[in-house]
Design a protein around this motif. Sequence first.
Motif, short mmCIF file in Angstrom:
data_model
loop_
_atom_site.label_atom_id
_atom_site.label_comp_id
_atom_site.label_asym_id
_atom_site.label_seq_id
_atom_site.Cartn_x
_atom_site.Cartn_y
_atom_site.Cartn_z
N HIS A 269 3.01 9.84 -0.29
CA HIS A 269 2.71 10.98 -1.00
C HIS A 269 3.67 12.28 -0.39
O HIS A 269 3.98 12.89 -1.37
CB HIS A 269 1.16 11.36 -0.53
N MET A 270 3.74 12.11 0.99
CA MET A 270 4.60 13.30 1.43
C MET A 270 6.10 13.40 0.66
O MET A 270 6.82 14.62 0.39
CB MET A 270 4.97 13.02 2.73
N ARG A 271 6.61 12.33 -0.04
CA ARG A 271 7.78 12.23 -0.70
C ARG A 271 8.02 12.90 -1.85
O ARG A 271 8.81 13.46 -2.53
CB ARG A 271 8.14 10.64 -1.02
N THR A 272 6.60 13.12 -2.43
CA THR A 272 6.26 14.08 -3.85
C THR A 272 6.53 15.53 -3.42
O THR A 272 7.14 16.34 -4.22
CB THR A 272 4.93 14.19 -4.41
N HIS A 273 6.43 15.97 -2.07
CA HIS A 273 6.75 17.23 -1.88
C HIS A 273 8.41 17.46 -1.41
O HIS A 273 8.88 18.52 -1.35
CB HIS A 273 5.95 17.73 -0.59
N PRO B 95 14.12 7.01 -1.02
CA PRO B 95 14.79 6.14 -0.26
C PRO B 95 15.09 4.91 -0.66
O PRO B 95 15.99 4.09 -0.29
CB PRO B 95 14.11 6.18 1.16
N PHE B 96 14.48 4.26 -1.85
CA PHE B 96 14.77 2.98 -2.16
C PHE B 96 15.82 3.07 -3.49
O PHE B 96 15.16 3.55 -4.59
CB PHE B 96 13.34 2.61 -2.59
N LYS B 97 16.91 2.63 -3.28
CA LYS B 97 17.86 2.70 -4.24
C LYS B 97 18.17 1.29 -4.90
O LYS B 97 18.38 0.46 -4.03
CB LYS B 97 19.19 3.24 -3.90
N CYS B 98 18.72 1.36 -6.18
CA CYS B 98 19.11 -0.01 -6.48
C CYS B 98 20.64 -0.17 -6.60
O CYS B 98 21.30 0.88 -6.56
CB CYS B 98 18.85 0.15 -8.37
N ASN B 99 21.22 -1.41 -6.27
CA ASN B 99 22.29 -1.85 -5.84
C ASN B 99 23.19 -2.24 -6.91
O ASN B 99 24.49 -2.50 -6.84
CB ASN B 99 22.33 -2.94 -4.82
N ILE B 100 22.68 -2.01 -8.30
CA ILE B 100 23.36 -2.21 -9.60
C ILE B 100 23.54 -0.81 -10.11
O ILE B 100 24.83 -0.52 -10.75
CB ILE B 100 22.51 -3.29 -10.37
N CYS B 101 22.59 -0.32 -10.51
CA CYS B 101 23.00 1.33 -11.03
C CYS B 101 22.44 2.37 -10.09
O CYS B 101 22.08 2.13 -8.93
CB CYS B 101 22.03 1.16 -12.35
N ASP B 102 22.24 3.59 -10.87
CA ASP B 102 22.13 4.87 -9.94
C ASP B 102 20.56 5.05 -9.70
O ASP B 102 20.27 6.25 -9.24
CB ASP B 102 22.85 6.16 -10.60
N TYR B 103 19.87 4.22 -10.14
CA TYR B 103 18.32 4.36 -9.90
C TYR B 103 17.67 4.44 -8.53
O TYR B 103 18.21 3.63 -7.73
CB TYR B 103 17.48 3.16 -10.77
N SER C 237 14.08 5.49 -6.21
CA SER C 237 12.67 5.72 -6.29
C SER C 237 12.13 6.22 -4.82
O SER C 237 12.64 5.77 -3.81
CB SER C 237 11.88 4.66 -6.86
N SER C 238 10.74 6.71 -4.83
CA SER C 238 10.09 7.20 -3.65
C SER C 238 9.22 6.00 -3.17
O SER C 238 8.68 6.04 -2.03
CB SER C 238 9.25 8.27 -3.80
N HIS C 239 9.07 4.77 -3.89
CA HIS C 239 8.26 3.84 -3.48
C HIS C 239 8.91 2.64 -3.59
O HIS C 239 9.62 2.24 -4.79
CB HIS C 239 6.94 3.72 -4.53
N LEU C 240 8.71 1.49 -3.22
CA LEU C 240 9.34 0.24 -3.08
C LEU C 240 8.84 -0.51 -4.33
O LEU C 240 9.58 -1.28 -5.08
CB LEU C 240 9.00 -0.72 -1.78
N ARG C 241 7.45 -0.50 -4.61
CA ARG C 241 6.95 -1.01 -5.77
C ARG C 241 7.63 -0.95 -6.93
O ARG C 241 7.99 -1.51 -8.01
CB ARG C 241 5.51 -1.15 -5.61
N THR C 242 7.81 0.49 -7.20
CA THR C 242 8.60 0.92 -8.36
C THR C 242 9.81 0.46 -8.33
O THR C 242 10.51 0.24 -9.49
CB THR C 242 8.41 2.71 -8.38
N LEU C 243 10.68 0.45 -7.31
CA LEU C 243 11.85 -0.23 -7.37
C LEU C 243 11.94 -1.60 -7.85
O LEU C 243 12.87 -2.26 -8.49
CB LEU C 243 12.61 -0.07 -5.99
#
Length: 491
Positions: A452-456, A461-469, A471-477
């Motif tokens: 939640h604190m990442r919304t503020h 921290p979770f980055k895709c190693n293929i494109c520039d995507y 996310s703030s959550h591992l599940r979304t990545l």
Amino acid sequence: MRHLQMRHSRSTPFKCNICDYCCNQMANLKKHMRRHNAEKSFKCNICDYSTNRRDTLKAHMCTHTSAKPFKCNICDYCANRKNYLKAHMRTHTSEKPLKCNICDYCCTQMANLKKHMRRHNAEKSFKCNICDYSTNRRDTLKAHMCTHTSEKPFKCNICDYCSSQLGSLNIHMLQHTGEKPFKCNICDYSTNRKGILKAHMCTHTSEKPFKCNICDYCANRKEYLKAHMRTHTSEKPFKCNICDYCSIISSNLTVHMRTHTGEKPFKCNICDYCSSHLRCLNIHMLQHTGEKPFKCNICDYCCNLMSNLKKHMRRHNGEKSFKCNICDYCANRKEYLKAHMRTHTSEKPFKCNICDYCANRKDNLKAHMRTHTSEKPFKCNICDYCCNLMANLKQHMRSHNGEKSFKCNICDYCANRKEYLKAHMRTHTSEKPFKCNICDYCSIISSNLTVHMRTHTGEKPFKCNICDYCSSHLRTLNIHMLKHTSEKRLK
């Protein structure tokens, strides 16, 4: 006729008119009479020594010339007096002709028998002229006098050791030679001191003859009882002359003094380790031999320290004798309680030398250091999982065996991790202790608050190693990564 009278006849016609002494020769009576009149007519022409017997003077002169004319025909022993050689020869024949008429004691020398007899009559004729000390032996009094003068005339010719007693020096010399002449006739034990062997023999008989007259304590050595008695009197006679340290045992003071001098006389003959205490060296040597003599009689646990075995046994009996005096916390190990107490004081003495991390426990810092080295020493023997904490490996192993030992006492929920059960219990109490300090958000799990604190902060921290995507959550990545995998399948 004179030969028959002196050697074979039991008659003793020559009698002393002062004491009960009698003999079969006039010459012996004359020698004896000099003891009463204190006449010492035989004088040394080199030093001030004088005596009342010619043969004693002759033996004394050998101390100036270092001559030892009386030699043993069995070994290399030689002496400057005939009676010394005669006494020595009994060590080869094991003959002990001089016997006590009260007990079973027997010895090879008259001087030893005389010393022994004073124990029966409790005679202490040798008295100190400075204090109230008295003893039944001249050499013991001589050694005692050194405590007043601090004189230590007996010095080791190998190291700096010196003593006020010749016997102590002789015992010390055995440390250099490694000789252990006193051997147990039951087991392979051997030592360099007669008193220690006597105490060892009590381990076979379980005898503890020295008993405390105040409590139930009993020991197999006199000095142990003497030290124990000071626990009742609170006496600590052995004091450090540098700091305020004092002890009931002299050996403790000797070890303590090494903290001031930095002396570490006990050295390992394999590595560079050295210690100020013999016990520490013996424990260290077990690391080289791999020996673990202390074994648990319940499970397969074994270790190289008795203290570690005692700690381990508390796990079996559930004993938690170390209690916090502030809260209800109790532990089965002293160091756990010590670490717990820091939660009340907020003290964190263990600091990382790379980053600003600090901890209240040494093992926590050790685990943290692995984040810098990327070391993961704890490995699963079923799959490729590895981690930097033993607790994490234990939790992982439950995923293989399906064990869920943490059960809810309200519903049927069970988990394989303690923190999962703790979080679940909040669903029953509606407790949400993890609160956001910016908005009204609160959660029952700390990880939800972190996300939640990442919304503020806008952190992703979770980055895709293929494109520039990112996310703030591992599940979304993980959901995003499915797009790339589906593209590969289409191609």
